[in-house]
Design a protein around this motif. Structure first.
Motif: not given
Length: 486
Positions: A37-40, A271-272, A280-282, A287-288
């Motif tokens: 989701l963070g990459h999105a 922002n995150m 949310m992070g590796k 993360f999902i």
RNA sequence: GGUACCUUGCCCGAGUGGUUAGGGACCGGUCUGCAAAACCGGGGACAGCGGUUCGAAUCUGCUAGGUACCUCCA
């Protein structure tokens, strides 16, 4: 338009260097795992920017890199290349891993309706350019060679330029904080960073260079590739806030050292996304992945969520705010999007009258204004919801709309909902076009149901609706007919 | 420890020194064979304590709580 520039910590009027052309560079993914989701977030944020700038008439060259070399693993003893490690574990060629995750990333981005960038350069495809860039920095005197590796001389650089101007750090603090780290004997100072790293024997991704068989440093690819494709000065550089330091700070230093001047005019940072208040992070392991959202296969998810729900969820918050993930928040977004989608479909069916009893004036201006104010998508959405009320009022027969107003309203929705927010919605409320026969059949069934209703044959009418519901259709009765979606 | 930032109603989430954000949930009403949807109406908020001001959720100080970065990270 106004853009919040991290460099000045303020909103500034955006003035392109060479209008109508705009150069936009965004830090892309490191392809050693599935996108989460963070990459999105950055993908969608800068997709929004890309779409909006294009709408304003700019010709945008959008470069988003694929990082497939160089990033070091935090717990690796010898600074092992992430991708190389994963490749060895799985007995695959590094490039095979890169290709696999690149494909999956692009697939997810397409699902989110994120437009492909103009250029998507790979770090591994620009080794020659990166070597040349290192040489430039060496020639300028801001780097030194040490045991086959090349390091950036932060102290020297800080004497001539402002190191830390983006992140607000100063070199003295860095010195005090990082001196504890060990294993840095090759460097003059702990805060110096690698431009070129000599490969250890077990390191399988490496290339020849004047200094050693090795690989480029962590931050180099962005300086190199942005310069190559956008020039020695370009308009906007974007990325996640977590990249501000050290990544973007190092980029600025590298570019200034090599070229003698700044390259980026506007720095933008999204922002995150947090989960239960935590990023949310590796590294947090919380993360999902996007795939898990789409399939619903994750303990924290109550159900699957469509890519458009994810997109809408992200657009409902301003890009510089953190947004906290929860299944409830996502369900609320889903319902909101559904309302917007249905209203969009109804808008296409409205029949114009002589004049309007609903007020739709100024919608376009209000939406434009919100977008021009540092991409305020939540405000755009709130205006759209306001106008949704007008559409539904007319649809219910409780108001009228003139031909002129209707056309304007349709145009504004098309522009903002579909074109700029990039919400992929169809005019039949979910069913893709090109399936006319199938749609006709469903229509026919519902016509029959309507007939049954006229005869007060509730058994038949309920049977048709219930069966269709079982098959996944949603049937809604309207004033003098019906509407359905899948 | 250093730096930056955040704290808004049941939940998510905008916000300008003075006028309704919006969505979801909830309550009441209209419509309806039923259902769903839609429409109308409704309640409630600005972490705490001071200060500036005619007036502050919005500026300022302190306190409390939280987050991010300082290490790969979107």
């Amino acid at each position: 338009m106004q853009i919040y520039n991290t460099l000045t910590r303020s909103k500034q009027e955006f003035i392109p260097l060479n209008a109508p052309h705009v150069g936009l560079y965004v830090c892309g993914p490191t392809v050693y795992g599935d996108a989460h989701l963070g990459h999105a977030r950055p993908a969608i944020t800068f997709d929004l920017l890309y779409r909006y700038l294009t709408h304003l008439g700019y010709k945008v060259r959008y470069v988003r890199n694929i990082t497939d070399v160089g990033h070091l693993e935090h717990d690796a003893d010898e600074g092992e290349d992430k991708i190389a490690k994963k490749a060895r574990l799985e007995q695959l060629e590094p490039m095979e891993v890169v290709q696999y995750y690149t494909n999956r990333y692009q697939h997810d981005m397409e699902a989110l309706n994120v437009l492909p960038p103009s250029i998507e350069p790979h770090a591994s495809g620009h080794i020659i350019e990166q070597i040349a860039f290192v040489q430039k920095i060496l020639d300028a005197g801001y780097a030194y060679v040490s045991e086959g590796s090349v390091y950036f001389d932060v102290e020297k650089y800080a004497k001539d330029y402002h190191y830390g101007k983006l992140s607000g750090r100063n070199i003295d603090e860095l010195y005090a904080e990082t001196r504890e780290l060990d294993g840095q004997q090759e460097k003059r100072h702990s805060y110096d960073f690698a431009l070129w790293k000599k490969a250890s024997p077990e390191h399988i991704m490496h290339w020849p260079s004047p200094w050693s068989e090795g690989f480029p440093g962590w931050h180099l690819e962005c300086s190199t590739m942005s310069t190559k494709y956008l020039g020695e000065q370009f308009d906007i550089h974007g990325g996640g806030m977590d990249l501000m330091f050290p990544h973007h700070e190092a980029e600025i230093a590298q570019s200034c050292a090599a070229l003698g001047h700044d390259t980026v005019r506007y720095w933008m940072h999204n922002n995150m996304i947090t989960i239960a208040g935590k990023k949310m992070g590796k590294s947090y392991g919380n993360f999902i992945t996007l795939e898990q959202f789409f399939t619903g296969k994750h303990p924290l998810l109550t159900k699957p969520f469509s890519p458009m729900t994810i997109r809408f969820f992200i657009l409902m918050a301003h890009y510089r705010s953190t947004v906290d993930f929860s299944s409830e928040a996502l369900e609320a977004a889903e319902k909101g999007l559904e309302r917007l989608t249905e209203t969009y479909a109804r808008l296409q069916k409205l029949i114009p009258a002589k004049d309007s009893t609903v007020d739709v004036h100024g919608l376009r201006e209000r939406c434009e204004e919100a977008m021009a104010d540092d991409l305020n998508s939540p405000i755009v959405i709130s205006h759209l919801f306001d106008s949704a009320r007008a559409v539904n009022t007319v649809f219910d027969g409780k108001g009228t709309i003139s031909q002129e107003d209707l056309e304007e309203l349709k145009a504004v929705w098309q522009l903002f909902v579909v074109g700029i927010l990039g919400l992929r919605i169809s005019d039949t409320g979910g069913v893709e076009s090109g399936l006319d026969a199938y749609k006709g059949a469903v229509d026919m069934l519902l016509e029959m149901r309507l007939e049954a209703k006229r005869l007060k044959d509730w058994t038949t009418s309920d049977r048709i609706r219930n069966r269709l519901t079982e098959l996944g259709f949603t049937v809604k009765d309207t004033k003098d007919g019906f509407e359905w979606s899948l």
